[in-house]
Design a protein around this motif. Structure first.
Motif, PDB file in Angstrom:
ATOM      1  N   UNK A 286      -9.102 -59.853   1.633  1.00  0.00           N
ATOM      2  CA  UNK A 286      -9.073 -58.674   0.777  1.00  0.00           C
ATOM      3  C   UNK A 286      -9.663 -57.448   1.477  1.00  0.00           C
ATOM      4  N   UNK A 287     -10.659 -57.680   2.322  1.00  0.00           N
ATOM      5  CA  UNK A 287     -11.244 -56.544   3.050  1.00  0.00           C
ATOM      6  C   UNK A 287     -10.204 -55.936   3.983  1.00  0.00           C
ATOM      7  N   UNK A 288      -9.463 -56.800   4.690  1.00  0.00           N
ATOM      8  CA  UNK A 288      -8.402 -56.312   5.583  1.00  0.00           C
ATOM      9  C   UNK A 288      -7.320 -55.593   4.784  1.00  0.00           C
ATOM     10  N   UNK A 289      -6.896 -56.259   3.700  1.00  0.00           N
ATOM     11  CA  UNK A 289      -5.834 -55.731   2.862  1.00  0.00           C
ATOM     12  C   UNK A 289      -6.207 -54.345   2.334  1.00  0.00           C
ATOM     13  N   UNK A 290      -7.421 -54.248   1.795  1.00  0.00           N
ATOM     14  CA  UNK A 290      -7.839 -52.987   1.182  1.00  0.00           C
ATOM     15  C   UNK A 290      -7.973 -51.889   2.224  1.00  0.00           C
ATOM     16  N   UNK A 291      -8.509 -52.220   3.397  1.00  0.00           N
ATOM     17  CA  UNK A 291      -8.680 -51.164   4.393  1.00  0.00           C
ATOM     18  C   UNK A 291      -7.318 -50.679   4.893  1.00  0.00           C
TER      19      UNK A 291
ATOM     20  N   UNK B 151      -8.915 -69.227  -7.388  1.00  0.00           N
ATOM     21  CA  UNK B 151      -8.214 -69.304  -6.105  1.00  0.00           C
ATOM     22  C   UNK B 151      -6.720 -69.424  -6.359  1.00  0.00           C
ATOM     23  N   UNK B 152      -5.921 -68.960  -5.411  1.00  0.00           N
ATOM     24  CA  UNK B 152      -4.475 -69.003  -5.579  1.00  0.00           C
ATOM     25  C   UNK B 152      -3.985 -70.436  -5.714  1.00  0.00           C
ATOM     26  N   UNK B 153      -4.685 -71.364  -5.068  1.00  0.00           N
ATOM     27  CA  UNK B 153      -4.275 -72.758  -5.123  1.00  0.00           C
ATOM     28  C   UNK B 153      -4.359 -73.282  -6.552  1.00  0.00           C
ATOM     29  N   UNK B 154      -5.470 -72.947  -7.210  1.00  0.00           N
ATOM     30  CA  UNK B 154      -5.647 -73.415  -8.588  1.00  0.00           C
ATOM     31  C   UNK B 154      -4.731 -72.633  -9.522  1.00  0.00           C
ATOM     32  N   UNK B 155      -4.582 -71.338  -9.247  1.00  0.00           N
ATOM     33  CA  UNK B 155      -3.670 -70.528 -10.061  1.00  0.00           C
ATOM     34  C   UNK B 155      -2.253 -71.100  -9.990  1.00  0.00           C
ATOM     35  N   UNK B 156      -1.873 -71.533  -8.782  1.00  0.00           N
ATOM     36  CA  UNK B 156      -0.558 -72.147  -8.594  1.00  0.00           C
ATOM     37  C   UNK B 156      -0.417 -73.423  -9.445  1.00  0.00           C
TER      38      UNK B 156
ATOM     39  N   UNK C 286      -2.432 -63.927  -0.869  1.00  0.00           N
ATOM     40  CA  UNK C 286      -3.881 -63.854  -0.737  1.00  0.00           C
ATOM     41  C   UNK C 286      -4.446 -65.159  -0.200  1.00  0.00           C
ATOM     42  N   UNK C 287      -5.559 -65.051   0.530  1.00  0.00           N
ATOM     43  CA  UNK C 287      -6.174 -66.232   1.125  1.00  0.00           C
ATOM     44  C   UNK C 287      -6.999 -66.991   0.099  1.00  0.00           C
TER      45      UNK C 287
END
Lengths: 333, 328
Positions: A59-64, A259-264, A331-332
């Motif tokens: 998210x830090x990379x994405x946002x920057x 987490x995306x894994x659980x959301x999935x 997202x990671x």
């Protein structure tokens, strides 16, 4: 939604790399010609050694990247550290670059206290994320809602079980964040005399540890209705233990984090993984956005005031009803 | 080393016979190259504040690496230094927060660090010499024991102090240089003299080169080995003082984390043989500086955090390859 990720999905491909380099070139171009004011923002986060911290880096990379496009007058540097001492060096190194703003998720607050105070006293706009300093030394503090996470999970489990049942709690390490979550969980459960907490054990929020702890707990507790894991990585490990032991007495597993894994899993109607509560690593993205507006002296949206000094992001319960809102396939975490 | 040295080529022989300045030539060249690259890569690198930051960042592991140099030259290894630092740090903060008079507290805390480090080093050394257990195994065990004790005494929580004087020790400057840096360099000078200009230093090298031969020559091998662990412990105590006072706190889970690897890497980059018998203190100092400059340069240039470990590892390999190429 605490997420600044508004302009759609990006794909991790060569295209992205090309964009990045093009952006870099563009930035260098502006750096050479710009007469407009230049801002330098430094970000430092704990290294990606856990699902949640991996999400943080992502998210830090994405946002920057996104914010650099929207604000060409701002330069970003993102660093990560695998220990508090290394993060002290990160901050020292960032400060050399005539920083205008520092965004930091401190590895551990007491270790970082001295160096963050130095930055803040030098007039660097300081945003502290998630872990609060003992002596405040920041313009903005932004965090998730730890008690809220425990509360939401407890209410959901109690309602799903109809106020009756045996549950296991998989805790994190003995740190304040964990006790805030677990204490709030237990406070809610006090209102449900039919709910019986069989055991509440430390998993260090570590998948391997969680697997063996869950195996032990399942072995010693033959009748379990639900499991609450204060962290989604722990949930995934617990699920493995449940499946390996063929425990069909367990009807419900609820996580924490989002987490995306659980959301999935929730999205694809998993038979027992039905809910989790957000504690979003994307808080770093919002923190960086706050730093951009803060350092420029801008207001947020229609607010009548500048950037607030404290901001607590809501803990949202994610179930099949609202899961699409939180689905972020790249997202990671 | 003796069966090896019989097979060494005349060229390698010549290298080995060079004075000390020759032994550190390769790491020194690596340092200079790295320094030049760094000053070209980032406009901020030569900034005086940056250079003093780098030196200070280096000094904590550098001080430990000097102690490690003694242990490794004598044929041992100490994996427990990082955990020991955490445990000693916890003791330091305990003393600071128990004694009310701030000045007394700082003096006693510093003494406690040195004595505590010495005792823990002695503990390692006794297990190696009296217990006859390999140093690797002993310190692997004590690495776990020391860390565990540090966590137990503090319930895994960070401890900080309100002592107004303590931060001046590791955070202070003398003649423009941070105090930890002075400590590091002073320790290097003293250690160099001890290792190369005293009978004791020659004994350390002899024991590491061939313990059996050393024993036949009348050197009390056990006592020498024990003393190197004691020195390593005192160095850890010194580093604990500098680090905890700079941070005004200690984190039992985090303090000294991976310091053993950084210290060993510094020693090895500096040209000291892991098999013992030979090595230099200045090589270690240079090795520590190389590691520090790499970290600093990667941070200044904003290299992707995921790639930083790769660059660091590659430079370590390169530095060591350059040195060992000559040995068959």
């Amino acid at each position: 939604m605490p997420i600044t990720h508004a302009n759609g999905v990006t794909t991790m491909t060569l295209k992205r790399v090309l964009q990045k380099t093009a952006l870099g070139a563009a930035l260098m171009g502006t750096a050479l010609t710009a007469s407009a004011q230049e801002y330098t923002i430094g970000v430092t986060v704990p290294a990606a050694e856990h699902g949640w911290t991996a999400g943080l880096s992502w998210w830090a990379q994405q946002a920057t990247e996104e914010l650099a496009e929207k604000h060409p007058d701002v330069n970003f540097t993102v660093l990560s550290a695998n220990s508090g001492t290394a993060q002290v060096a990160n901050v020292e190194d960032l400060m050399i670059r005539n920083l205008d703003a520092l965004v930091i998720l401190p590895y551990n607050p007491a270790t970082l206290q001295a160096v963050i105070s130095e930055a803040y006293e030098e007039g660097i706009y300081t945003v502290v994320v998630d872990r609060e300093l003992e002596t405040p030394a920041q313009n903005v503090f932004i965090a998730g809602d730890n008690p809220g996470l425990g509360e939401q999970a407890a209410r959901y489990i109690a309602e799903e079980l109809g106020g009756e049942g045996n549950i296991l709690v998989l805790e994190g390490p003995p740190i304040p964040i964990n006790s805030q979550r677990v204490d709030a969980f237990n406070r809610v459960m006090e209102n449900y005399p039919g709910i019986n907490i069989l055991a509440s054990q430390n998993t260090d929020w570590n998948a391997q540890q969680a697997l063996s702890v869950t195996e032990d707990l399942l072995g010693s507790n033959p009748e379990v209705d639900a499991i609450w894991a204060g962290d989604d990585d722990v949930l995934v490990a617990a699920l493995q233990a449940i499946e390996e032991n063929n425990r069909d007495d367990i009807q419900l597993v609820v996580g924490g984090g989002g987490s995306q894994r659980v959301i999935e899993m929730i999205r694809s109607d998993h038979p027992i993984v039905k809910g989790t509560v957000t504690y979003p690593p994307s808080m770093i993205a919002s923190a960086i956005a706050l730093a951009v507006h803060g350092v420029k002296g801008e207001r947020l949206g229609d607010m009548y005031h500048g950037v607030p000094s404290r901001m607590i992001l809501a803990a949202d319960l994610i179930t099949a009803d609202n899961v699409e809102e939180y689905f972020e396939p790249d997202a990671a975490y | 080393m003796s069966p090896l040295s019989q097979r060494t080529t005349p060229l390698a022989q010549r290298f080995r016979n060079l004075p000390i300045s020759g032994a550190i030539l390769a790491p020194l060249l690596a340092l200079i190259v790295l320094f030049v690259i760094s000053s070209l890569a980032s406009e901020y690198f030569l900034n005086t504040r940056n250079l003093s930051n780098v030196l200070r960042q280096v000094s904590y592991t550098g001080i430990i690496a000097i102690g490690m140099t003694f242990v490794i030259i004598a044929g041992g290894i100490d994996l427990s230094v990082g955990s020991m630092l955490a445990l000693v740090g916890v003791v330091v903060l305990y003393v600071l927060n128990t004694i009310t008079d701030p000045f007394q507290a700082v003096i006693l805390a510093m003494l406690a660090a040195l004595v505590g480090g010495a005792l823990l080093g002695l503990f390692n050394g006794l297990l190696v010499t009296r217990g006859r257990i390999a140093a690797f195994v002993v310190t692997l065990a004590t690495m776990s024991i020391f860390r565990s004790l540090a966590l137990y005494f503090t319930d895994a929580a960070e401890v900080s102090t309100r002592n107004p004087l303590f931060q001046g020790v590791g955070g202070g400057f003398v003649l423009g240089l941070p105090i930890p840096v002075w400590t590091f360099f002073a320790l290097a000078v003293v250690s160099h003299v001890v290792l190369f200009h005293t009978a004791y230093g020659r004994h350390v090298c002899a024991v590491g080169a061939n313990a059996q031969v050393a024993r036949y020559s009348g050197i009390r091998v056990e006592r020498v080995v024990l003393s190197t662990f004691l020195i390593a412990g005192v160095c850890v105590g010194l580093s604990a003082i500098m680090l905890t006072s700079r941070l005004n706190s200690v984190s039992p889970s985090d303090a000294g984390y991976f310091f053993e690897l950084d210290a060993i890497a510094a020693v090895v980059i500096g040209g000291t043989a892991l098999s013992g018998g030979r090595g230099t203190v200045w090589g270690t100092v240079i090795g520590a500086l190389i590691l520090g400059i790499i970290n600093n340069m990667l941070n200044l240039t904003g290299v992707s955090p995921y790639l930083q470990g790769l660059v660091k590892g590659a430079v370590i390999l390169l530095a060591v390859l350059l040195q060992y190429k000559r040995a068959p």
